[in-house]
Design a protein around this motif. Structure first.
Motif, PDB file in Angstrom:
ATOM      1  N   PRO A 177       0.793  -1.234   0.000  1.00 52.51           N
ATOM      2  CA  PRO A 177       0.000   0.000   0.000  1.00 52.51           C
ATOM      3  C   PRO A 177       0.828   1.289   0.000  1.00 52.51           C
ATOM      4  N   MET A 178       1.963   1.273   0.700  1.00 54.23           N
ATOM      5  CA  MET A 178       2.760   2.507   0.787  1.00 54.23           C
ATOM      6  C   MET A 178       3.325   2.927  -0.564  1.00 54.23           C
ATOM      7  N   GLN A 179       3.296   2.020  -1.556  1.00 54.45           N
ATOM      8  CA  GLN A 179       3.827   2.329  -2.878  1.00 54.45           C
ATOM      9  C   GLN A 179       2.777   2.944  -3.804  1.00 54.45           C
ATOM     10  N   PHE A 180       1.589   3.203  -3.271  1.00 49.80           N
ATOM     11  CA  PHE A 180       0.506   3.784  -4.060  1.00 49.80           C
ATOM     12  C   PHE A 180       0.168   5.176  -3.547  1.00 49.80           C
ATOM     13  N   SER A 181      -0.331   6.032  -4.446  1.00 46.92           N
ATOM     14  CA  SER A 181      -0.811   7.357  -4.046  1.00 46.92           C
ATOM     15  C   SER A 181      -2.152   7.219  -3.330  1.00 46.92           C
ATOM     16  N   GLY A 182      -2.635   8.328  -2.749  1.00 45.68           N
ATOM     17  CA  GLY A 182      -3.902   8.300  -2.036  1.00 45.68           C
ATOM     18  C   GLY A 182      -5.056   7.867  -2.918  1.00 45.68           C
ATOM     19  N   GLY A 183      -5.120   8.418  -4.141  1.00 42.62           N
ATOM     20  CA  GLY A 183      -6.186   8.036  -5.056  1.00 42.62           C
ATOM     21  C   GLY A 183      -6.084   6.585  -5.484  1.00 42.62           C
ATOM     22  N   GLN A 184      -4.858   6.102  -5.694  1.00 38.29           N
ATOM     23  CA  GLN A 184      -4.676   4.696  -6.083  1.00 38.29           C
ATOM     24  C   GLN A 184      -5.050   3.756  -4.942  1.00 38.29           C
ATOM     25  N   LYS A 185      -4.732   4.150  -3.699  1.00 39.55           N
ATOM     26  CA  LYS A 185      -5.125   3.315  -2.551  1.00 39.55           C
ATOM     27  C   LYS A 185      -6.643   3.226  -2.442  1.00 39.55           C
ATOM     28  N   GLN A 186      -7.327   4.327  -2.742  1.00 39.49           N
ATOM     29  CA  GLN A 186      -8.785   4.275  -2.714  1.00 39.49           C
ATOM     30  C   GLN A 186      -9.303   3.339  -3.808  1.00 39.49           C
ATOM     31  N   ARG A 187      -8.648   3.306  -4.960  1.00 38.56           N
ATOM     32  CA  ARG A 187      -9.035   2.391  -6.028  1.00 38.56           C
ATOM     33  C   ARG A 187      -8.803   0.934  -5.612  1.00 38.56           C
TER      34      ARG A 187
END
Length: 611
Positions: A177-187
């Protein structure tokens, strides 16, 4: 995904604004009748949800709206039987496709959660397991609720990552998860929630912390998947503009009860309940500049009283009512399209600010390249002026603010920044302490920035004693009491701890702490993004009034265009670490020149109906 996501937001709505299918009819997926939830308080039971009833049909988006603390999220947890230990369902029926969820054994409920009902929480960073690969988290749902195993489950997880718009899903499936942006984590959270193709999706504030372009993408994604799967969505939010663009039916919740329920078009064009009209009046917009948003508080016992934090409503309404004639005239000229021009020399000047982070690789951790978080930002700020810094997540807005306070570690910071002619980046430790008397910051999450083990009075006193050692302790304590009264907090605030206050009250405490040393510049980093509309209105009224009285300059970092329209004198748009457009608020809003500005404006959800 469509290039015009807002087109999807309107699909499925009949001419009268109701759902395409029969609301609560044969296609009903969820029916709730007379739900009651009690929470054990310190001295008595509190009715968190009172006799709540609703019905959601297949393919329908049903919005449950209301302010923080009204019972929205408790309702969602009750539907999933995930209430905290202190809460319990004391009455009512929850019917999912003919099954009474209150009567199911816990083992059967485990099949419902994630299988027949999916949920997206507000903050993906705290919902995703940080030590599990995102693919394993999707596969876990598939293994629990479907017959897919091994290579088939992995292939389906990759397919879901592709479906929710994650690039290179075959590679990203093994990332954390830490490798994703906020919007990508929501996706990713959406992929987990939908992996088992549930009949009902509960989306609890799914876009609150996202910038407008990512918000539009997430909403369009949900609309696409809903159309493909015929899924029912219960959208829980306080963002009325989002609701206006996505929902077919709206229920307004207040103090544990639904006070108005209607088709979306009817609710927004002719709201019946006074509380609904109060919420609409509190939404910031350009035409409301110069006048208070929160107004005076009605009688607590009247039908028109909106929920307010104890000791908050009256001081702000009363203070806002004292706006000077000059301020009102200024507001009138702004509404007509002429911007107020603060006079005098700039109090803050920034030239070619760069913040570059090293990327180290190899066994010796040598620097291989640099991430240019901020790459040549230039602007100035005058006393009494508000400059709004706008842009997508990751564009460098917050990094710019932190760099000006020398709060950046592990990065190369260069350029020039002067506060009243004093060099910020060249200042030694003692000089920087004096500079921090004149420049302060209010962070997005006040709870995270307040020491939970310290009383509020001590938190404020600590800052004053540190930065104003010339003041005697008695004078500092008097200043603390005066500040707390000034921001409209209860008389006993100084003796209480941060956890005893609501989000809006904690943000007032953070503002009081920043004002304690009488700064000339206040950096506001998303100070209202997590607040509901009426608390946001109170905070904006407070900031506007303080600026009029004290001449404070605001660098306002945000992604909320309504706040910008209401508060800002000038706008600076950031993209890729640079300011790509800057100008007076009315000019930028009326005739955006840069493609990024146009993109941001086109993604802003509006309350008015389009043609």
């Amino acid at each position: 995904m469509s290039e015009h996501p807002r087109e999807h937001w309107r699909e499925g709505r009949a001419e009268d604004g109701s759902a395409g299918g029969a609301h609560g009819g044969a296609d009903t997926v969820l029916r709730v009748d007379g739900l009651r939830v009690d929470i054990a308080g310190e001295h008595q039971m509190v009715q968190a949800v009172k006799r709540l009833s609703l019905a959601i049909s297949r393919g329908e988006t049903f919005a449950l709206v209301g302010e923080s603390g009204c019972g929205k999220s408790i309702t969602a947890l009750a539907l999933l039987r995930l209430l905290p230990d202190a809460a319990r369902v004391v009455g009512g029926q929850i019917d999912l496709d003919g099954d009474d969820l209150n009567q199911l054994p816990e083992r059967a409920m485990r099949a419902v959660r994630g299988g027949r009902i999916g949920i997206i929480f507000q903050e993906p960073s705290t919902s995703l397991n940080p030590v599990m690969r995102v693919g394993d988290q999707i596969i876990e749902t598939l293994r629990t609720h479907t017959s897919l195993r091994g290579a088939q489950a992995r292939a389906r997880a990759i397919d879901w990552l592709r479906r929710v718009g994650i690039p290179e899903p075959e590679r990203r499936i093994d990332d954390y998860p830490m490798q994703f942006s906020g919007g990508q984590k929501q996706r990713v959270m959406i992929a987990i929630a939908l992996a088992a193709e549930p009949r009902l999706l509960i989306a609890d504030e799914p876009t609150t912390a996202l910038d407008v372009t990512v918000q539009a993408q997430v909403l369009a994604l949900l609309a696409d998947i809903q159309r493909d799967m015929g899924m029912a969505i219960l959208l829980i939010t306080h963002d009325l503009a989002v609701v206006r663009n996505v929902a077919q039916h709206v229920a307004l919740m207040r103090a544990g009860e639904i006070v108005e329920s209607a088709p979306a078009r009817q609710f927004f064009e002719s709201p019946r309940h006074p509380y609904a009209r109060q919420l609409f009046d509190a939404i910031p917009a350009f035409e409301k500049r110069g006048r208070p948003l929160s107004g005076a508080a009605p009688d607590a016992g009247s039908a028109e009283a909106a929920p307010r934090e104890p000791g908050v409503g009256a001081p702000i309404g009363a203070g806002a009512a004292r706006t000077s004639g000059a301020s009102m005239a200024s507001a009138a000229s702004m509404a007509a399209g002429t911007e107020r021009q603060p006079a005098g020399a700039p109090v803050l000047e920034v030239r070619e600010l760069k913040v570059h982070y090293p990327v180290r690789k190899g066994p010796l951790k040598r620097i291989r390249t640099w991430v240019k978080a901020v790459d040549g930002v230039t602007f100035s700020l005058r006393a009494g002026e508000t400059l709004a810094l706008l842009g997508e997540s990751g564009c460098g807005k917050t990094t710019t603010g932190k760099a000006l306070l020398r709060l950046i570690d592990g990065a190369s910071v260069s350029g020039q920044a002067a506060l009243d002619g004093r060099d910020i980046f060249g200042a030694n430790r003692r000089e920087m302490a004096r500079l921090r008397q004149d420049i302060q910051i209010v962070f997005q999450d006040p709870f995270a920035s307040l020491n939970p083990r310290m009383r509020i009075g001590d938190i404020l006193l600590e800052g004053i004693l540190s930065l104003r050692p010339d003041l005697p302790r008695g004078a500092c304590e008097e200043r603390v009491d005066r500040l707390l009264r000034r921001v409209g907090l209860p008389a006993d605030t100084a003796t209480r701890y941060p956890h005893e206050f609501s989000g809006g009250q904690r943000q007032r405490i953070a503002i009081a702490r920043a004002l304690a040393v009488e700064p000339k510049v206040l950096i506001c980093d998303e100070p209202t993004s997590a607040l509901d509309v009426s608390v946001q209105a109170q905070i904006l009224d407070l900031l506007r009034e303080l600026q009029a009285e004290l001449g404070i300059a605001y660098l306002f970092i945000t992604h909320n265009f309504g706040v910008v329209e209401y508060l800002a004198d000038r706008i600076a748009i950031m993209y890729g670490g640079r300011i790509v457009e800057e100008g007076e608020t009315g000019q930028v809003l009326r005739a955006p020149a840069h493609e990024m500005t146009q993109r941001l404006l086109s993604a802003v959800p509006r309350l008015s109906f389009g043609t």
